[in-house]
Design a protein around this motif. Structure first.
Motif, short mmCIF file in Angstrom:
data_model
loop_
_atom_site.label_atom_id
_atom_site.label_comp_id
_atom_site.label_asym_id
_atom_site.label_seq_id
_atom_site.Cartn_x
_atom_site.Cartn_y
_atom_site.Cartn_z
N VAL A 181 0.84 -1.20 0.00
CA VAL A 181 0.00 0.00 0.00
C VAL A 181 0.87 1.25 0.00
O VAL A 181 0.72 2.15 -0.83
N THR A 182 1.81 1.32 0.93
CA THR A 182 2.63 2.53 1.08
C THR A 182 3.91 2.50 0.28
O THR A 182 4.51 3.54 0.04
N GLY A 183 4.34 1.30 -0.12
CA GLY A 183 5.61 1.17 -0.84
C GLY A 183 6.81 1.17 0.09
O GLY A 183 7.94 0.99 -0.37
N LYS A 184 6.61 1.34 1.38
CA LYS A 184 7.73 1.37 2.32
C LYS A 184 8.40 0.00 2.39
O LYS A 184 7.73 -1.03 2.47
N VAL A 185 9.74 0.02 2.39
CA VAL A 185 10.51 -1.22 2.44
C VAL A 185 11.14 -1.39 3.82
O VAL A 185 11.81 -0.47 4.33
N THR A 186 10.94 -2.55 4.41
CA THR A 186 11.61 -2.91 5.66
C THR A 186 12.71 -3.89 5.32
O THR A 186 12.45 -4.97 4.77
#
Length: 220
Positions: free
Chosen positions: A161-166
């Motif tokens: 959804v946000t495209g944030k990568v962990t």
């Protein structure tokens, strides 16, 4: 009529008429599908379920007094939660059916969806180059160089959804021990073998230089 007859009053009675008065009311259940992280964000079209209840009252046409009837009942149907792109399964798989009575009120059911993640594999290659050179002239290579490569990998998680990568954890590897070759016309090198080394994500590409002294022979 005889001389014995007396005056007589006859009373004719009229019952008060009754009429039916229909009454209805609608009770609504709204099902909202929202992002579990941000419940103000709706992720699917809401569902509106309505039930109309009725009852037949009796109204005295003379006195206008109303005698209330009995309300009907109804049902909100069971509703399976939909699949939503980029989200995991709903926290509530199915909103159950429910009986609707005259005591029921409008209500809203909130179904939450967790944001989905996907694996993203990342790789990088780290190289050790071993060069074998003339100790007197290090620009002169006396044997073919050896290239040792290690490919490290890690699995990151990307929020769909946000495209944030962990970021995940990098693997580790090893550069193997490399015995220095014998070279014609040269004596033993200054490094007999290049030692094994552990390779981590913080390891840089490196070059190891092994030097060979020129051999000297007696001439009679």
């Amino acid at each position: 009529v005889t001389s014995a007859s007396t005056d007589e009053t006859v009373v004719v009675k009229y019952p008060q008429a009754i009429e039916d008065v229909q009454e209805s009311k609608t009770v609504t259940r709204t099902i909202k599908y929202v992002d579990a992280t941000d419940e103000t964000t709706e992720v699917a079209t809401p569902v509106t379920q309505t039930v109309t209840l009725t009852r037949t009252n009796k109204r005295n046409k003379v006195t206008k007094v109303v005698t209330e009837g009995t309300w009907s009942t109804g049902n909100w149907d069971e509703k399976a939660s939909p699949s939503v792109e980029n989200y995991g399964p709903a926290e509530t798989a199915t909103v159950s059916s429910a009986t609707v009575t005259s005591a029921s009120t409008d209500e809203t059911v909130v179904v939450k969806y967790p944001q989905a993640t996907e694996d993203v594999t990342e790789t990088k290659t780290i190289t050790r180059t071993i060069k074998y050179v003339d100790a007197t002239d290090e620009t002169k290579e006396v044997a073919s160089p050896v290239t040792q490569t290690v490919e490290l990998t890690r699995t990151n998680k990307r929020n769909k959804v946000t495209g944030k990568v962990t970021e995940g954890d990098w693997s580790t590897g090893t550069w193997a021990t490399q015995v220095s070759p014998t070279v014609t016309n040269y004596d033993a090198p200054d490094t007999e073998s290049v030692a094994e080394a552990t390779v981590t994500s913080t390891t840089d590409n490196t070059t190891v230089v092994v030097k060979y002294p020129q051999a000297i022979e007696d001439v009679k």
